[in-house]
Design a protein around this motif. Structure first.
Motif, PDB file in Angstrom:
ATOM      1  N   GLN A   1       0.819  -1.077  -0.126  1.00 35.02           N
ATOM      2  CA  GLN A   1       0.085   0.167  -0.029  1.00 35.02           C
ATOM      3  C   GLN A   1       0.922   1.352   0.150  1.00 35.02           C
ATOM      4  N   VAL A   2       0.542   2.262  -1.156  1.00 34.72           N
ATOM      5  CA  VAL A   2       1.308   3.344  -1.083  1.00 34.72           C
ATOM      6  C   VAL A   2       0.895   4.309   0.244  1.00 34.72           C
ATOM      7  N   GLN A   3       2.074   4.878   0.827  1.00 40.85           N
ATOM      8  CA  GLN A   3       1.698   5.830   1.706  1.00 40.85           C
ATOM      9  C   GLN A   3       2.716   7.338   1.465  1.00 40.85           C
ATOM     10  N   LEU A   4       2.056   8.248   1.720  1.00 41.16           N
ATOM     11  CA  LEU A   4       2.749   9.559   1.385  1.00 41.16           C
ATOM     12  C   LEU A   4       2.434  10.446   2.617  1.00 41.16           C
ATOM     13  N   VAL A   5       3.863  10.695   3.618  1.00 43.26           N
ATOM     14  CA  VAL A   5       3.597  11.385   4.656  1.00 43.26           C
ATOM     15  C   VAL A   5       3.948  12.679   4.811  1.00 43.26           C
ATOM     16  N   GLU A   6       3.075  13.666   4.982  1.00 43.16           N
ATOM     17  CA  GLU A   6       3.783  15.000   4.934  1.00 43.16           C
ATOM     18  C   GLU A   6       3.890  15.513   6.234  1.00 43.16           C
ATOM     19  N   SER A   7       5.207  16.329   6.449  1.00 41.12           N
ATOM     20  CA  SER A   7       5.252  17.037   7.790  1.00 41.12           C
ATOM     21  C   SER A   7       6.269  18.260   7.456  1.00 41.12           C
TER      22      SER A   7
ATOM     23  N   GLY B   1       7.629  36.593   5.531  1.00 44.42           N
ATOM     24  CA  GLY B   1       9.188  36.591   5.586  1.00 44.42           C
ATOM     25  C   GLY B   1       9.998  35.351   5.833  1.00 44.42           C
ATOM     26  N   GLY B   2       9.204  34.774   6.826  1.00 48.56           N
ATOM     27  CA  GLY B   2       9.994  33.329   7.485  1.00 48.56           C
ATOM     28  C   GLY B   2      10.150  32.166   6.469  1.00 48.56           C
ATOM     29  N   SER B   3      10.589  31.120   6.978  1.00 50.00           N
ATOM     30  CA  SER B   3      10.837  30.016   6.212  1.00 50.00           C
ATOM     31  C   SER B   3      10.307  28.818   6.757  1.00 50.00           C
ATOM     32  N   LEU B   4      10.020  27.916   5.895  1.00 50.71           N
ATOM     33  CA  LEU B   4       9.719  26.242   6.677  1.00 50.71           C
ATOM     34  C   LEU B   4      10.270  25.241   5.517  1.00 50.71           C
ATOM     35  N   ARG B   5      10.698  24.235   6.134  1.00 53.42           N
ATOM     36  CA  ARG B   5      11.146  22.985   5.247  1.00 53.42           C
ATOM     37  C   ARG B   5      10.063  21.977   5.455  1.00 53.42           C
ATOM     38  N   LEU B   6       9.392  21.379   4.401  1.00 53.22           N
ATOM     39  CA  LEU B   6       8.412  20.353   4.274  1.00 53.22           C
ATOM     40  C   LEU B   6       9.054  19.180   3.859  1.00 53.22           C
ATOM     41  N   SER B   7       8.640  18.047   4.281  1.00 55.11           N
ATOM     42  CA  SER B   7       9.320  16.998   4.052  1.00 55.11           C
ATOM     43  C   SER B   7       7.957  15.851   3.624  1.00 55.11           C
ATOM     44  N   CYS B   8       8.206  15.138   2.660  1.00 53.29           N
ATOM     45  CA  CYS B   8       7.435  13.983   2.524  1.00 53.29           C
ATOM     46  C   CYS B   8       8.235  12.662   2.335  1.00 53.29           C
ATOM     47  N   VAL B   9       7.543  11.619   3.156  1.00 55.82           N
ATOM     48  CA  VAL B   9       8.264  10.290   3.087  1.00 55.82           C
ATOM     49  C   VAL B   9       7.250   9.248   2.312  1.00 55.82           C
ATOM     50  N   ALA B  10       7.761   8.801   1.323  1.00 61.10           N
ATOM     51  CA  ALA B  10       6.940   7.617   0.182  1.00 61.10           C
ATOM     52  C   ALA B  10       7.397   6.500   0.576  1.00 61.10           C
ATOM     53  N   SER B  11       6.485   5.464   0.910  1.00 59.48           N
ATOM     54  CA  SER B  11       6.483   4.173   0.934  1.00 59.48           C
ATOM     55  C   SER B  11       5.379   3.360   0.138  1.00 59.48           C
ATOM     56  N   GLY B  12       5.894   2.058  -0.258  1.00 66.03           N
ATOM     57  CA  GLY B  12       5.086   1.214  -0.923  1.00 66.03           C
ATOM     58  C   GLY B  12       5.191   1.387  -2.362  1.00 66.03           C
TER      59      GLY B  12
ATOM     60  N   ARG C   1      -0.823  12.428  -9.749  1.00 70.23           N
ATOM     61  CA  ARG C   1      -1.902  12.686  -8.539  1.00 70.23           C
ATOM     62  C   ARG C   1      -2.267  11.197  -8.554  1.00 70.23           C
ATOM     63  N   GLU C   2      -1.431  10.026  -8.297  1.00 71.39           N
ATOM     64  CA  GLU C   2      -1.935   8.746  -8.749  1.00 71.39           C
ATOM     65  C   GLU C   2      -1.989   7.952  -7.501  1.00 71.39           C
ATOM     66  N   PHE C   3      -2.125   8.472  -6.335  1.00 71.04           N
ATOM     67  CA  PHE C   3      -2.139   7.806  -4.848  1.00 71.04           C
ATOM     68  C   PHE C   3      -3.143   8.602  -4.167  1.00 71.04           C
ATOM     69  N   PRO C   4      -3.517   8.027  -3.187  1.00 68.83           N
ATOM     70  CA  PRO C   4      -4.576   8.526  -2.277  1.00 68.83           C
ATOM     71  C   PRO C   4      -3.983   9.730  -1.524  1.00 68.83           C
TER      72      PRO C   4
END
Length: 127
Positions: free
Chosen positions: A1-7, A15-26, A100-103
């Protein structure tokens, strides 16, 4: 099962900054062009940036020059470095393939304050 987990979302000043991550599995990560999307309440989800398996990036006009997408195939992870954030960047950010292939998962909330914060005031309990 494909999972995409954002954080990585949060509340920042303009003016600030952020760094987003997305870990994919499956899935075989290197087979896919990966993308970041964002969506505000009652609006269509829109493309922010994409990166090919060969690490070639493309950006929406609003992201060009401020956001940087990258990927680490060893970690099955894509990133979105967001600088010079504006209040209009406030949205829930999602990752998925370019097709946009996965849930969709729950995404990560980015909130950019409308105004810079003041220095605050100290309140002391004298009791």
């Amino acid at each position: 099962q494909v999972q995409l987990v954002e954080s990585g979302g949060g509340l920042v000043q303009p003016g600030g900054s952020l760094r987003l991550s997305c870990v994919a599995s499956g899935l075989t990560f290197t087979d896919y062009k990966m993308s970041w999307y964002r969506q505000a309440p009652e609006k269509e989800r829109e493309l922010v940036a994409s990166i090919s398996s060969g690490r070639y990036p493309t950006y929406a006009d609003f992201a060009e020059g401020r956001f940087t997408i990258s990927r680490d195939s060893a970690k099955n992870t894509i990133y979105l470095q967001m600088n010079s954030l504006k209040p209009e960047d406030t949205d829930v950010y999602y990752c998925n393939t370019a097709g946009r292939e996965f849930p969709w998962r729950q995404g990560t909330q980015v909130t950019v304050a409308a105004f810079p914060w003041g220095q605050g005031t100290q309140v002391t309990d004298s009791a």
